[in-house]
Structure formats: C-alpha cells, structure tokens
Design a protein around this motif. Sequence first.
Motif, mmCIF file in Angstrom:
data_model
loop_
_atom_site.group_PDB
_atom_site.id
_atom_site.type_symbol
_atom_site.label_atom_id
_atom_site.label_comp_id
_atom_site.label_asym_id
_atom_site.label_seq_id
_atom_site.Cartn_x
_atom_site.Cartn_y
_atom_site.Cartn_z
ATOM 1 N N HIS A 115 -8.712 -4.150 -14.301
ATOM 2 C CA HIS A 115 -8.731 -2.708 -13.998
ATOM 3 C C HIS A 115 -7.698 -2.316 -12.949
ATOM 4 O O HIS A 115 -7.700 -1.174 -12.481
ATOM 5 N N GLN A 116 -6.793 -3.284 -12.620
ATOM 6 C CA GLN A 116 -5.721 -3.020 -11.660
ATOM 7 C C GLN A 116 -6.261 -2.408 -10.364
ATOM 8 O O GLN A 116 -5.761 -1.405 -9.864
ATOM 9 N N GLN A 168 0.838 -1.212 0.000
ATOM 10 C CA GLN A 168 0.000 0.000 0.000
ATOM 11 C C GLN A 168 0.865 1.251 0.000
ATOM 12 O O GLN A 168 0.604 2.209 -0.726
ATOM 13 N N SER A 169 1.963 1.213 0.798
ATOM 14 C CA SER A 169 2.874 2.357 0.859
ATOM 15 C C SER A 169 3.558 2.577 -0.482
ATOM 16 O O SER A 169 3.678 3.706 -0.959
ATOM 17 N N ASP A 193 4.405 5.386 -5.625
ATOM 18 C CA ASP A 193 4.669 5.242 -7.054
ATOM 19 C C ASP A 193 3.492 5.694 -7.924
ATOM 20 O O ASP A 193 3.684 6.285 -8.986
ATOM 21 N N ARG A 194 2.291 5.381 -7.500
ATOM 22 C CA ARG A 194 1.096 5.714 -8.286
ATOM 23 C C ARG A 194 -0.102 5.835 -7.345
ATOM 24 O O ARG A 194 -0.045 5.391 -6.189
ATOM 25 N N PRO A 196 -4.308 9.150 0.743
ATOM 26 C CA PRO A 196 -3.945 10.517 0.319
ATOM 27 C C PRO A 196 -3.958 10.701 -1.193
ATOM 28 O O PRO A 196 -4.267 11.782 -1.698
ATOM 29 N N ASN A 197 -3.612 9.638 -1.906
ATOM 30 C CA ASN A 197 -3.580 9.702 -3.371
ATOM 31 C C ASN A 197 -4.422 8.557 -3.923
ATOM 32 O O ASN A 197 -3.959 7.415 -4.011
#
Length: 300
Positions: free
Chosen positions: A104-105, A11-12, A17-18, A47-48
């Motif tokens: 769909h990753q 997860q980190s 990275d994305r 957060p992202n």
Amino acid sequence: MGREEEEEQRQSNATEDRPVRVYADGIYDLFHYGHARSLEQAKKLFPNTYLLVGCCNDELTHKYKGKTVMNEQERYESLRHCKWVDEVIPDAPWVITPEFLDKHQIDYVAHDSLPYADASGAGKDVYEYVKSIGKFKETKRTAGISTSDIIMRIIKDYNKYVMRNLARGYSRKDLGVSYVKEKRLRVNMGIERLREKVKRQREKVGEKIQTVAKTAGMHRNLWVENADRLIAGFLEMFEERCHKMGTKIRDRIQEQLIGQQTRGFLIDKEGNDVEGYDYSEESSEDEESYSEGDEENGNK
C-alpha cells in the motif's frame, strides 16, 4: 548523511512529489468522536497527507479481541463517512508486516504510543516493527470516550433500553429476554408511566401556584403602594389640623391674657389691691373648659 537526515529528505521529497501516505488501523466499533479525533490527527501530520484506514474483519476481531456490537460492513461504512479518511482498507491485518507496507506504499503508521498487545503471539506490540524502522507517528487518545465506556453505559441501563424497545414494538425474542423478565419489565413500564403522569400533574399544580403567587404578589405590592399614600396623606392632614389647633389655642390664651390685663387695669383704677389677685387659677379653668369642649366636638 545520517539516517535521520535521510528520513527528513525522503519526507520532504514525498511531500513535494506526492502526498505522504499515512496508515491508521483499528476495530472502530461504535464509531465515536474519539475515533474521529485520532484520524484527524493522523490526517494533519503533514501538510499533504493521504490517509489510509485499515479495519479488521469480524473473524479476526472476534478471535483476538472479542465480539463487536457492529459487524464489519457497518464498521467499514462508518469509516467511509468520516471526512478525514481518504481510503478504507477492509480485512486489515492484525499485525503490520513489511509486505503490507510495501503493497500500500505506506510511509508512516499513526497510532497512540501505548503498546498494543499482540494477542496473535507474534510479539509484545503489534506496532513493534514499524517503531523499529522509524515509521511510527504518535497520536493522542481522547479522554472520557471509548467503545468500552459506551458499552458499559448500555449495560448499566440495560433494563431501560429493553423497556424502551418493548414500547417501540420489539418482541421479547428480538431482545433476547425471558417471558418472566418481559412481564416484570412491562410492570415496571406501567409504574414508570404512572410516575411520569404524577410528575406532570405536580408540574401543572406548581405552575398554577406560581401564577397565583405572582398575582397575589402584584396585589400586595399595589396595596403597599396605596397604603403608603394613605398614610402619607393622613400624616399631612394630621399635621395640618394640629397646626390649626395649636394656632387656636395660642390665640385663645392670648385673648384670655389680654382680658385679664384689662380687668386688672380696671380694678387698679378703682383703687383695689391687685397684687393678691390670682389670675392663673382662672386661666387654668378656662383652658380646661376649652379642652372639654374640643373633646366633645371630636377634635384631637
């Protein structure tokens, strides 16, 4: 390294990275703020976050859930206009599969935690698989709002909505009502208009009454203020006249006493017996004559 630690590390890494790809799905019929809040929660899980929202088509929805108010294109378009949604996936599957996650990753699936019965027969919960592999993230439902609640409101006030649309120019065929029902509703519309007219007249009369009441209240207050001044002036004048009258009475009595003393002195000087003379009777007669004279002159 344990499974939980590996998941946290993954997860980190994904966050660095994305964006974390979070998937939320549903029917989203009559899109409302309850839907929007659940999607907001999904968007803010990390957060992202890149939020993908899957929406089932009409064929699948009508088969497993029932008829919708909005068709599939309307539901897709409603989702596209939600600010929390990054991508809409049309024709979403009823049950999430490994193949769909890989295609769909998808990193996580977001939904409320209550088991959602799988009407297709594949399982007891459509989210059973993602929960088993640790990719399920819980969101909270918004109390007091749902598509079913909105539909129930419409059903409850069905006749009112039909009457409103008849007044707007829709035909009974457009609204799916019979000839008899249309006539009955139009009669109700006439009665309702009459009630509104009576209500407006009552409000106008009420406003006039309020205006008159306010005006009367102003005059009354003005009268009370004037009355207070008149009473105060009268009392002041009355006290002044009482004081003057009291002064005159006192002076008159003093004059009478002086006269009596003078007459007594003269009689005593001539050698008459003054001890038996009753001056009080003469004084009372003089006072009575003064009082009668004052009453005749209008004094109080």
